[in-house]
Design a protein around this motif. Sequence first.
Motif, short mmCIF file in Angstrom:
data_model
loop_
_atom_site.label_atom_id
_atom_site.label_comp_id
_atom_site.label_asym_id
_atom_site.label_seq_id
_atom_site.Cartn_x
_atom_site.Cartn_y
_atom_site.Cartn_z
N ILE A 304 54.02 47.38 -26.91
CA ILE A 304 54.52 48.75 -26.72
C ILE A 304 53.40 49.71 -26.34
O ILE A 304 53.61 50.65 -25.56
N THR A 305 52.19 49.50 -26.87
CA THR A 305 51.09 50.42 -26.57
C THR A 305 50.84 50.48 -25.06
O THR A 305 50.61 51.55 -24.50
N GLY A 306 50.90 49.34 -24.42
CA GLY A 306 50.71 49.30 -22.97
C GLY A 306 51.86 49.97 -22.22
O GLY A 306 51.64 50.70 -21.25
N VAL A 380 44.79 52.42 -32.78
CA VAL A 380 46.20 52.15 -33.03
C VAL A 380 46.39 50.71 -33.46
O VAL A 380 45.59 49.84 -33.13
N GLY A 381 47.45 50.48 -34.20
CA GLY A 381 47.88 49.11 -34.47
C GLY A 381 47.80 48.68 -35.91
O GLY A 381 48.52 47.80 -36.35
N GLU A 382 46.88 49.27 -36.66
CA GLU A 382 46.70 48.89 -38.05
C GLU A 382 45.84 49.96 -38.72
O GLU A 382 45.21 50.76 -38.03
N PRO A 383 45.81 49.95 -40.02
CA PRO A 383 44.95 50.92 -40.68
C PRO A 383 43.49 50.66 -40.28
O PRO A 383 43.07 49.51 -40.19
N ILE A 384 42.76 51.73 -40.00
CA ILE A 384 41.34 51.53 -39.68
C ILE A 384 40.52 51.78 -40.94
O ILE A 384 40.67 52.80 -41.61
N VAL A 404 41.26 59.92 -32.71
CA VAL A 404 42.65 60.03 -33.16
C VAL A 404 43.10 58.69 -33.72
O VAL A 404 42.92 57.65 -33.09
N ASP A 405 43.65 58.74 -34.93
CA ASP A 405 44.19 57.54 -35.58
C ASP A 405 45.71 57.66 -35.45
O ASP A 405 46.33 58.44 -36.16
N THR A 406 46.25 56.92 -34.51
CA THR A 406 47.66 57.11 -34.16
C THR A 406 48.53 56.07 -34.84
O THR A 406 48.43 54.88 -34.57
N TRP A 407 49.42 56.54 -35.71
CA TRP A 407 50.36 55.60 -36.35
C TRP A 407 51.69 55.65 -35.63
O TRP A 407 52.25 56.73 -35.43
N TRP A 408 52.17 54.48 -35.27
CA TRP A 408 53.51 54.37 -34.68
C TRP A 408 53.91 52.92 -34.63
O TRP A 408 53.21 52.07 -35.18
N GLN A 409 55.03 52.63 -34.01
CA GLN A 409 55.60 51.27 -34.00
C GLN A 409 56.33 51.02 -32.68
O GLN A 409 56.69 51.97 -31.99
N THR A 410 56.61 49.75 -32.42
CA THR A 410 57.41 49.41 -31.25
C THR A 410 58.70 50.23 -31.25
O THR A 410 59.13 50.75 -30.21
N GLU A 411 59.29 50.37 -32.41
CA GLU A 411 60.58 51.05 -32.54
C GLU A 411 60.50 52.55 -32.32
O GLU A 411 61.50 53.20 -32.05
N GLY A 498 59.14 50.39 -42.85
CA GLY A 498 58.55 49.13 -43.32
C GLY A 498 57.13 49.30 -43.80
O GLY A 498 56.50 48.35 -44.27
N ASP A 499 56.58 50.52 -43.68
CA ASP A 499 55.20 50.78 -44.11
C ASP A 499 55.17 51.56 -45.42
O ASP A 499 56.07 52.34 -45.71
N GLY A 500 54.09 51.36 -46.15
CA GLY A 500 53.80 52.18 -47.32
C GLY A 500 52.81 53.26 -46.89
O GLY A 500 52.06 53.06 -45.93
N GLY A 513 49.90 50.07 -45.01
CA GLY A 513 50.26 48.74 -44.52
C GLY A 513 51.71 48.42 -44.82
O GLY A 513 52.42 49.18 -45.48
N ARG A 514 52.14 47.26 -44.36
CA ARG A 514 53.55 46.87 -44.48
C ARG A 514 53.91 46.61 -45.94
O ARG A 514 53.11 46.07 -46.70
N VAL A 515 55.13 47.00 -46.28
CA VAL A 515 55.62 46.69 -47.62
C VAL A 515 56.69 45.60 -47.55
O VAL A 515 57.25 45.20 -48.55
N HIS A 524 48.80 42.82 -34.18
CA HIS A 524 50.06 42.26 -33.70
C HIS A 524 50.94 41.90 -34.87
O HIS A 524 50.51 41.32 -35.85
N ARG A 525 52.19 42.23 -34.72
CA ARG A 525 53.12 42.04 -35.82
C ARG A 525 53.68 40.62 -35.82
O ARG A 525 54.15 40.15 -34.78
N ILE A 526 53.64 39.97 -36.95
CA ILE A 526 54.19 38.62 -37.07
C ILE A 526 54.95 38.52 -38.38
O ILE A 526 54.43 38.90 -39.43
C1 WT7 Z 1 52.99 48.49 -37.28
C2 WT7 Z 1 53.72 48.56 -35.96
C3 WT7 Z 1 52.06 51.06 -32.46
C4 WT7 Z 1 51.62 50.13 -31.47
C5 WT7 Z 1 50.91 48.91 -31.96
C6 WT7 Z 1 51.59 48.16 -33.06
C7 WT7 Z 1 50.95 49.26 -38.09
C8 WT7 Z 1 50.28 50.85 -36.25
C9 WT7 Z 1 48.82 52.11 -37.26
C10 WT7 Z 1 47.84 53.03 -37.71
C11 WT7 Z 1 47.99 52.07 -39.84
C12 WT7 Z 1 49.32 51.18 -38.18
C13 WT7 Z 1 52.04 49.68 -39.04
C14 WT7 Z 1 53.29 49.67 -38.15
N1 WT7 Z 1 50.23 50.40 -37.52
N2 WT7 Z 1 49.44 51.86 -36.08
N3 WT7 Z 1 47.29 53.94 -36.91
N4 WT7 Z 1 47.47 52.98 -39.01
N5 WT7 Z 1 48.91 51.16 -39.47
O1 WT7 Z 1 52.97 48.16 -32.91
O2 WT7 Z 1 53.62 45.78 -33.39
O3 WT7 Z 1 55.28 47.66 -33.54
O4 WT7 Z 1 53.45 47.37 -35.26
O5 WT7 Z 1 51.59 48.52 -37.05
O6 WT7 Z 1 52.16 48.74 -40.06
O7 WT7 Z 1 54.49 49.51 -38.86
P1 WT7 Z 1 53.89 47.19 -33.74
#
Ligand code: WT7
Length: 645
Positions: A304-306, A380-384, A404-411, A498-500, A513-515, A524-526
């Motif tokens: 999704i980031t791309g 992006v992608g995980e907690p830094i 910038v620490d960007t939190w978001w998801q595919t959804e 799905g995150d805490g 992180g994920r709960v 990458h989400r698995i």
């Molecule tokens: C999950 C989403 C968003 C595009 C890349 C991943 C984690 C994402 C952060 C952040 C902490 C983050 C969450 C989220 N996540 N960005 N900045 N800080 N956690 O997309 O594969 O849909 O995964 O990635 O756990 O739910 P995704």
Amino acid sequence: MNYPYQIKSYEQYKADYKKSIEQPEAFWAEIATHFTWRKKWDKVLEWNFTEPKIEWFKGGKLNITENCIDRHLATMGDKPAIIWEPNNPEERVRIVTYNRLHKRVCQFAQVLLNNGVKKGDRVCIYMGMVPELAYAVLGCARIGAIHSVIFGGFSAQSIADRLDDAQAEFIVTCDGAYRGEKVIPLKSVIDDALVGNKTIKRVIVYTRTRTPISMIKGRDVWWEDEMEYAEHQVEKDGIVSLPAVEMDAEDPLFILYTSGSTGKPKGVVHSTAGYMIWTNYTFINTFQYNKGDVHFCTADIGWITGHSYIVYGPLSAGATSLMFEGIPTYPDAGRFWDIVEKHKVNILYTAPTAIRSLMSFGLVPLGGKDLSSLKILGTVGEPINEEAWHWYDENVGKKKCPIVDTWWQTETGGCLITNLAGVTPAKPSWATLPMPGVQPILVDEKGEEVTEKDENGVIKGNLCIKAPWPSILRTTYGDHERCRTNYFATYPNLYFTGDGALKDEEGFYRITGRVDDVLNVSGHRIGTAEVENALNMHSGIVESAVVGYPHDIKGQGIYAFVICNHFHGGEEQTRKDILQTITRVIGAIAKPDKIQFVNGLPKTRSGKIMRRILRKIAEGETGSIGDTSTLLDPNIVDDIVQGRL
Ligand code: WT7
């Protein structure tokens, strides 16, 4: 003024945020007027989270490619839309101007039409990071076909599942893809995926590596031949153009598969207008993009980031988007810095895992590299973790570039919680504040809002969002009920991420992180269930349980506890065979880092695996493993601890 809706101060952020919550329709209607519409919308927003039903700009008509390309041509036709940096630094760079992008997208849209693709049809795209991938994506959008991009690391089996789920009839692929030293045989993987497939009518193959491939008559065609033929069809008086198909604001734009806590990946569906406005708005504001800046998002368009920050966000903003074919460590660990220097990159957006991996090479690869063009950094992608944050700040940004620490998801389609570069405060390892239009809430197990603070004034809970923002997912393809149960049923009337998360006294959020049973490996989400299903397909494996554990570079590693009753060629060989099975079933990205053979798994009397215990073991917990009294056989735990890897 650069962009009329670019937030320029903390005060303005607060005012805009307030307005976006109090008068969401007026707020987004004003922003939407800055886009190209064929017909204005009738209603800005209609929604309920019970079905769920979410409609933004209903009745509006548009085409996203007119917004990403056509509207820039008069003033910026000769400006670079895409700068393409090849895997091999010796190879020629390609600069795709907006004029050229327009031409190629129109041409490729005609190729799709010639091959029988119609509005609403699903087109699977499985390509390397070449400009043609962007043409393919935008070509689909031009004629209203729904693209479903699959990351090049997924196996034939994964592709077959996705083709089936999306009922796709068309594929666009490459002969192969370059990734560092390797050539990934994409077309050959597609051929494997198509064994027994009855729905695919056409495979369009772009030549990149000239890897020998099979071409099946009547099914497979060459991209180059098709493009040449189409060029004459769409050319008039020396100008190549194809009218864009008029789309409804809520027509689906694309499907992107992502893993969840249960079963097979789901096809997240994003719609046209809401996704366009959100990716554009968040791109311009998060990265404080200024016209002419070079934006380098290191993600693959397979994620999704791309989609959002290489293609749709930047192009809708008339930006210059740098697309990199290769990997950060080829030909050496200084590659990102070479690219920054070579193309005078202003914004660098990457993943914590990439930062940690580059950190591990020390400072030598940075030596002598001119990074002075950099203005803004992103993750992006995980907690830094703080260490990586400071390394990035000091050695890459030279303490002059906001991160910038960007939190978001595919959804979510685009950033939901993030600081705005240089405009709102940064706090290492905190994503900080919600974007305008985003209303986070932290809830407990029962869905009640948590208000109780700890001694530091911090609230802790499960992160939900109270109301829709324009690019929230609309459904999961072919199974709306799955969308409802996954995201909208855990807590009534809330979108559950799905995150805490933590919230401090200033209202800043930190994602912990994920709960749920979802792992985040190298961003990458698995799903653990997905890996377990794949493990259980291996002959000899009776049962398995997968958990995550902290990994220095990947963030999380995959730890598999496996009951195996047949070791053909011994344990080591069996481990390798198991990895091969995972590679076949899902792809190399899902390979466990550790496989421990066990005699039993810790289960409750009702047969439920106690993951909490396995997690502690995988994390290397040396003290108490926790209460094991409810286990059917507590001795199993001692055995597993003994054999811990
Ligand atoms: C999950 C989403 C968003 C595009 C890349 C991943 C984690 C994402 C952060 C952040 C902490 C983050 C969450 C989220 N996540 N960005 N900045 N800080 N956690 O997309 O594969 O849909 O995964 O990635 O756990 O739910 P995704």
